[in-house]
Design a protein around this motif. Structure first.
Motif, mmCIF file in Angstrom:
data_model
loop_
_atom_site.group_PDB
_atom_site.id
_atom_site.type_symbol
_atom_site.label_atom_id
_atom_site.label_comp_id
_atom_site.label_asym_id
_atom_site.label_seq_id
_atom_site.Cartn_x
_atom_site.Cartn_y
_atom_site.Cartn_z
ATOM 1 N N ALA A 1 49.931 29.813 30.746
ATOM 2 C CA ALA A 1 48.623 29.337 30.288
ATOM 3 C C ALA A 1 47.541 30.364 30.624
ATOM 4 O O ALA A 1 46.605 30.579 29.848
ATOM 5 N N ALA A 2 47.691 31.027 31.767
ATOM 6 C CA ALA A 2 46.737 32.067 32.168
ATOM 7 C C ALA A 2 46.818 33.269 31.230
ATOM 8 O O ALA A 2 45.797 33.916 30.951
ATOM 9 N N ILE A 3 48.012 33.584 30.758
ATOM 10 C CA ILE A 3 48.175 34.676 29.796
ATOM 11 C C ILE A 3 47.365 34.391 28.536
ATOM 12 O O ILE A 3 46.679 35.267 27.995
ATOM 13 N N GLN A 4 47.445 33.157 28.060
ATOM 14 C CA GLN A 4 46.683 32.799 26.862
ATOM 15 C C GLN A 4 45.195 32.905 27.130
ATOM 16 O O GLN A 4 44.417 33.364 26.274
ATOM 17 N N TYR A 5 44.772 32.508 28.324
ATOM 18 C CA TYR A 5 43.355 32.610 28.692
ATOM 19 C C TYR A 5 42.924 34.077 28.736
ATOM 20 O O TYR A 5 41.826 34.427 28.274
ATOM 21 N N LEU A 6 43.781 34.934 29.281
ATOM 22 C CA LEU A 6 43.498 36.371 29.323
ATOM 23 C C LEU A 6 43.270 36.905 27.912
ATOM 24 O O LEU A 6 42.337 37.683 27.673
ATOM 25 N N LYS A 7 44.097 36.475 26.981
ATOM 26 C CA LYS A 7 43.964 36.914 25.598
ATOM 27 C C LYS A 7 42.669 36.379 24.992
ATOM 28 O O LYS A 7 41.979 37.084 24.251
ATOM 29 N N ASP A 8 42.343 35.128 25.304
ATOM 30 C CA ASP A 8 41.149 34.503 24.732
ATOM 31 C C ASP A 8 39.862 35.222 25.153
ATOM 32 O O ASP A 8 38.942 35.378 24.341
ATOM 33 N N VAL A 9 39.814 35.650 26.405
ATOM 34 C CA VAL A 9 38.589 36.304 26.907
ATOM 35 C C VAL A 9 38.683 37.819 26.822
ATOM 36 O O VAL A 9 37.785 38.528 27.277
ATOM 37 N N LYS A 10 39.809 38.304 26.246
ATOM 38 C CA LYS A 10 40.029 39.748 26.093
ATOM 39 C C LYS A 10 40.004 40.463 27.445
ATOM 40 O O LYS A 10 39.391 41.523 27.609
ATOM 41 N N GLY A 11 40.704 39.856 28.408
ATOM 42 C CA GLY A 11 40.783 40.434 29.742
ATOM 43 C C GLY A 11 41.691 41.642 29.798
ATOM 44 O O GLY A 11 42.563 41.825 28.941
ATOM 45 N N GLU A 12 41.500 42.469 30.814
ATOM 46 C CA GLU A 12 42.287 43.694 30.976
ATOM 47 C C GLU A 12 43.280 43.614 32.128
ATOM 48 O O GLU A 12 44.308 44.287 32.115
ATOM 49 N N LEU A 13 42.955 42.800 33.138
ATOM 50 C CA LEU A 13 43.823 42.648 34.300
ATOM 51 C C LEU A 13 43.966 41.169 34.648
ATOM 52 O O LEU A 13 42.987 40.422 34.602
ATOM 53 N N LEU A 14 45.171 40.772 35.039
ATOM 54 C CA LEU A 14 45.444 39.406 35.457
ATOM 55 C C LEU A 14 45.872 39.423 36.914
ATOM 56 O O LEU A 14 46.909 39.987 37.267
ATOM 57 N N LEU A 15 45.057 38.815 37.784
ATOM 58 C CA LEU A 15 45.363 38.714 39.210
ATOM 59 C C LEU A 15 45.962 37.344 39.494
ATOM 60 O O LEU A 15 45.337 36.315 39.226
ATOM 61 N N LEU A 16 47.195 37.336 40.035
ATOM 62 C CA LEU A 16 47.857 36.094 40.429
ATOM 63 C C LEU A 16 47.510 35.813 41.883
ATOM 64 O O LEU A 16 47.688 36.671 42.742
ATOM 65 N N LEU A 17 47.032 34.610 42.143
ATOM 66 C CA LEU A 17 46.585 34.294 43.499
ATOM 67 C C LEU A 17 47.100 32.928 43.928
ATOM 68 O O LEU A 17 46.894 31.919 43.243
ATOM 69 N N ASP A 18 47.777 32.890 45.053
ATOM 70 C CA ASP A 18 48.309 31.657 45.614
ATOM 71 C C ASP A 18 47.225 30.964 46.439
ATOM 72 O O ASP A 18 46.336 31.616 46.984
ATOM 73 N N GLN A 19 47.329 29.665 46.566
ATOM 74 C CA GLN A 19 46.336 28.918 47.344
ATOM 75 C C GLN A 19 46.401 29.223 48.840
ATOM 76 O O GLN A 19 45.496 28.863 49.589
ATOM 77 N N ASP A 20 47.479 29.901 49.278
ATOM 78 C CA ASP A 20 47.639 30.233 50.700
ATOM 79 C C ASP A 20 47.351 31.689 51.020
ATOM 80 O O ASP A 20 47.613 32.145 52.132
ATOM 81 N N THR A 21 46.834 32.427 50.062
ATOM 82 C CA THR A 21 46.546 33.850 50.277
ATOM 83 C C THR A 21 45.061 34.076 50.538
ATOM 84 O O THR A 21 44.207 33.544 49.825
ATOM 85 N N LEU A 22 44.767 34.884 51.539
ATOM 86 C CA LEU A 22 43.391 35.251 51.851
ATOM 87 C C LEU A 22 43.068 36.560 51.126
ATOM 88 O O LEU A 22 43.614 37.612 51.453
ATOM 89 N N LEU A 23 42.200 36.489 50.164
ATOM 90 C CA LEU A 23 41.813 37.648 49.363
ATOM 91 C C LEU A 23 40.761 38.453 50.103
ATOM 92 O O LEU A 23 39.689 37.939 50.433
ATOM 93 N N GLU A 24 41.066 39.719 50.379
ATOM 94 C CA GLU A 24 40.119 40.589 51.065
ATOM 95 C C GLU A 24 39.125 41.184 50.065
ATOM 96 O O GLU A 24 39.499 41.598 48.967
ATOM 97 N N GLU A 25 37.869 41.263 50.473
ATOM 98 C CA GLU A 25 36.830 41.723 49.550
ATOM 99 C C GLU A 25 37.049 43.167 49.102
ATOM 100 O O GLU A 25 36.804 43.500 47.937
ATOM 101 N N ALA A 26 37.516 44.027 50.001
ATOM 102 C CA ALA A 26 37.733 45.428 49.629
ATOM 103 C C ALA A 26 38.777 45.549 48.524
ATOM 104 O O ALA A 26 38.621 46.346 47.583
ATOM 105 N N TYR A 27 39.840 44.767 48.624
ATOM 106 C CA TYR A 27 40.888 44.776 47.591
ATOM 107 C C TYR A 27 40.330 44.231 46.278
ATOM 108 O O TYR A 27 40.532 44.818 45.202
ATOM 109 N N PHE A 28 39.638 43.122 46.385
ATOM 110 C CA PHE A 28 39.099 42.483 45.189
ATOM 111 C C PHE A 28 38.126 43.409 44.467
ATOM 112 O O PHE A 28 38.188 43.569 43.245
#
Length: 277
Positions: free
Chosen positions: A74-101
């Protein structure tokens, strides 16, 4: 010019506002016009959140709890709809660091790179990525930052897929609705001779399946089933190693795991494979 980034978060029985990366995602949604958020909620009941009302955010509730593959498709279709270039997969248990983001918006998308992955740690030890030319076990070796044509596997969370990769794979394999979907993804990328770039950033992830005390009998059955499917239908070169590992795991679980159903389930899978069923 910044990359147009779609962040996909899959939830299960967790309030979005309580996830480790919520504050950072909220901050960037208000400051980055090139950021889009896709939240797929597998919980029993739908939830509300102030972010779900923003134009660059889509929230989907699915009480049937189909796992990850359907959510990612479903996210792939959303990526296509908004013409996105990158898809980041994120789990609810992962702490996303600002420098990486922040680095993802400036990332130079190179031809031939199938995925960009960070270094993932759980309880102070690296769990991802891992070299996967040989059967993955506790003796496996872990790559450092760099670009690899060798077989490398990484967990889903934190992985970034360029839109070209979506074209290569078409969709996520629904043979693996939850467990071993990451193994299949990176096996498929390697089969198509795509490189994996390990970025020099660390993220922390609470990988509950490392602790048998936190794994239900139903979830463990799902893991075992997915393992066998992967090695019998896809990465067949490692099937014999998988059989040996099941036996070794049975012995260790017999002595070390309090829940007796765990080692019994492992042993039954080993016997079934040895009988060719």
């Amino acid at each position: 010019m910044e990359n147009k980034l779609v962040v996909t978060v899959v939830l299960y029985q967790t309030e979005f506002s309580q996830t480790p990366s919520y504050a950072l995602l909220k901050k960037y949604l208000s400051s980055k016009k090139e950021m889009f958020l896709f939240v797929y909620d597998n919980s029993e009941k739908a939830q509300t959140n102030e972010l779900f009302n923003q134009m660059n955010v889509t929230y989907v509730h699915d009480k049937t709890n189909p796992g990850l593959a359907k959510a990612y498709n479903a996210a792939i279709q959303y990526l296509k709809d908004v013409k996105g270039e990158l898809l980041l997969l994120l789990d609810q248990d992962t702490l996303l660091e600002e420098a990486y983001f922040q680095a993802l918006f400036q990332l130079e998308i190179a031809k031939g790179i199938g995925a960009y992955v960070p270094l993932i740690k759980s309880h102070d030890r690296q769990i991802s990525p891992v070299f996967s030319k040989k059967y993955i076990n506790r003796q496996s070796e872990y790559p450092v930052a760099g670009t690899y044509l060798d077989s490398v596997m990484a967990i889903n969370s934190g992985t970034v897929l360029p839109k070209q990769t979506i074209t290569y794979i078409g969709s996520f394999n629904t043979d693996f609705p939850l467990d071993f979907l990451d193994h299949w993804l990176f096996w498929e990328l390697h089969r198509q001779h795509k490189k994996i770039e390990v970025l020099n950033f660390e993220l922390n992830h609470d990988l509950s399946v490392l602790d048998y005390r936190k794994v239900s009998d139903k979830r463990y059955d799902s893991i075992i089933h997915a393992e066998t499917l992967f090695y019998t239908k896809y990465d067949q070169s490692k099937l014999n190693s998988h059989k040996k590992q099941l036996l070794l795991r049975t012995i260790k679980q017999f002595f070390c795991v309090r829940n007796r159903k765990i080692w019994q389930r492992t042993f039954s899978e080993y016997v079934s494979l040895m009988r060719g069923k």
